[in-house]
Write a protein that holds these residues in place. Structure first.
Motif, PDB file in Angstrom:
ATOM      1  N   HIS A 172       4.021   3.950  -7.221  1.00  0.00           N
ATOM      2  CA  HIS A 172       5.380   3.404  -7.424  1.00  0.00           C
ATOM      3  C   HIS A 172       5.960   3.732  -8.466  1.00  0.00           C
ATOM      4  O   HIS A 172       5.695   5.072  -9.529  1.00  0.00           O
ATOM      5  CB  HIS A 172       3.999   2.385  -8.585  1.00  0.00           C
ATOM      6  CG  HIS A 172       5.225   1.035  -8.449  1.00  0.00           C
ATOM      7  ND1 HIS A 172       6.081   0.820  -9.192  1.00  0.00           N
ATOM      8  CD2 HIS A 172       5.410   0.523  -7.550  1.00  0.00           C
ATOM      9  CE1 HIS A 172       6.313  -0.337  -9.061  1.00  0.00           C
ATOM     10  NE2 HIS A 172       6.268  -0.808  -7.941  1.00  0.00           N
ATOM     11  N   THR A 231      -5.180  -2.383  -2.388  1.00  0.00           N
ATOM     12  CA  THR A 231      -4.011  -2.024  -1.176  1.00  0.00           C
ATOM     13  C   THR A 231      -3.143  -1.711  -2.458  1.00  0.00           C
ATOM     14  O   THR A 231      -2.136  -0.707  -2.545  1.00  0.00           O
ATOM     15  CB  THR A 231      -3.715  -3.437  -0.977  1.00  0.00           C
ATOM     16  OG1 THR A 231      -4.351  -3.979  -0.462  1.00  0.00           O
ATOM     17  CG2 THR A 231      -2.036  -3.625  -0.900  1.00  0.00           C
ATOM     18  N   ASP A 234      -2.657   2.005  -2.484  1.00  0.00           N
ATOM     19  CA  ASP A 234      -2.248   3.353  -1.371  1.00  0.00           C
ATOM     20  C   ASP A 234      -1.021   2.650  -1.024  1.00  0.00           C
ATOM     21  O   ASP A 234       0.024   2.965  -0.361  1.00  0.00           O
ATOM     22  CB  ASP A 234      -2.765   2.996  -0.527  1.00  0.00           C
ATOM     23  CG  ASP A 234      -4.469   2.904  -0.188  1.00  0.00           C
ATOM     24  OD1 ASP A 234      -4.387   3.987  -0.972  1.00  0.00           O
ATOM     25  OD2 ASP A 234      -5.693   2.781   0.165  1.00  0.00           O
ATOM     26  N   THR A 235      -0.285   1.769  -1.474  1.00  0.00           N
ATOM     27  CA  THR A 235       1.358   1.233  -1.305  1.00  0.00           C
ATOM     28  C   THR A 235       1.868   0.996  -2.427  1.00  0.00           C
ATOM     29  O   THR A 235       1.858   0.206  -3.256  1.00  0.00           O
ATOM     30  CB  THR A 235       1.040  -0.640  -0.986  1.00  0.00           C
ATOM     31  OG1 THR A 235      -0.135  -0.623   0.336  1.00  0.00           O
ATOM     32  CG2 THR A 235       1.920  -0.993  -0.448  1.00  0.00           C
TER      33      THR A 235
END
Length: 311
Positions: A172, A231, A234-235
């Motif tokens: 991120h 999530t 991984d995002t």
């Protein structure tokens, strides 16, 4: 079945004489005889026969005696279960890994002699109904929501301010930040599928969005905290909010980071609700403990919705 008559029967059976039973029960011998006679009529059998040395049990009396003892023990257990201070203190919280759970574990360590029952109800309406009925003694909630005043017989006290943190995965854009301001979060996608419309926490986040222009997405099914953490890890485009005192565990390889939010720090205002006339003595102990732990909380530089109970 008349428990006084059953108690009289057991006492007379143990004493072997109505006169001694009357002395132990502090009633007249005539009262003992009347109670035994009434019990015999109710059962349809003779329980005693007169003998030279007192009263002896008949075969039916011998058969009934152990059951009579159990009836009296059951009555004692029933009374003890509702006697003030004898039953466990029943406290409701939203989740086992919530800040309230940590507070109650600390309370239990401080007062191990107080027996606790912990329950987890869903919405504030269910919690208030359970408080009013006596099903629980207290509940941790964020109150009061706009247009949803508490009933007159239920009161609340703000007991724990929990700062929000941003939780992000290793890829991120904000993963390397030591802290982020609320303004820096504008434009970032904050994913919180566990928000349920109509709940007090949904109202909290609605006000947070309206105040600071944030983007909180609640799309997709809520598969629980493990799926949420997977999530987020991984995002790179997604982050989520998490309470500073919320205890979640994730695999080391996830590389998740908790980042403090500042200028101002959004604070979730946990309150304790209880019925004004709840007699459980441990409730007062819990309230005093929470007042002590809340005393050092600093509200400078924080944000709470306007409807939060004042400190």
């Amino acid at each position: 079945m008349d428990l006084d008559a059953v108690r009289t029967f057991v006492t007379a059976a143990d004493a072997g004489q109505f006169q001694e039973a009357a002395a132990e029960l502090r009633v007249t011998q005539q009262a003992v005889s009347k109670r035994i006679a009434a019990l015999e009529r109710a059962l349809g059998v003779r329980l005693f026969i007169r003998a030279p040395r007192g009263a002896e049990l008949t075969i039916d009396g011998q058969a009934f005696l152990p059951h009579a003892r159990e009836l009296l023990r059951a009555a004692e257990r029933a009374v003890a279960s509702v006697r003030t201070g004898r039953r466990p203190l029943r406290v409701d919280m939203l989740a086992s890994r919530s800040a309230a759970s940590g507070v109650m574990r600390a309370f239990h360590r401080a007062y191990p002699e107080i027996e606790l029952d912990v329950v987890m109800l869903f919405g504030i309406d269910d919690a208030v109904a359970a408080i009013r009925s006596g099903a629980i003694d207290a509940s941790f909630r964020a109150v009061t929501m706009p247009g949803r005043p508490l009933p007159d017989d239920v009161t609340a006290e703000r007991v724990l301010d929990e700062p929000l943190q941003l939780l992000v995965g290793p890829a991120h854009k904000l993963a390397g930040a030591r802290s982020v301001t609320v303004a820096q979060l504008a434009g970032h996608r904050i994913w919180m599928p566990g928000i349920v419309p109509g709940t007090e926490w949904a109202t909290f986040y609605d006000d947070l969005v309206a105040e600071f222009g944030l983007t909180i997405e609640v799309t997709g099914p809520n598969f629980g905290s493990d799926a949420l953490l997977d999530t987020i890890a991984d995002t790179p485009a997604l982050a989520t909010f998490m309470g500073e005192r919320t205890r979640l565990v994730w695999p080391e390889g996830h590389g998740l980071r908790r980042i403090p939010v500042t200028c101002p720090t959004p604070v979730y205002p946990h309150a304790l609700l209880w019925r004004r006339d709840d007699p459980h003595p441990a409730l007062a102990t819990l309230r005093a403990y929470l007042a002590t732990t809340a005393a050092g909380q600093d509200t400078a530089g924080t944000w709470t919705p306007s409807w939060a109970i004042p400190r």
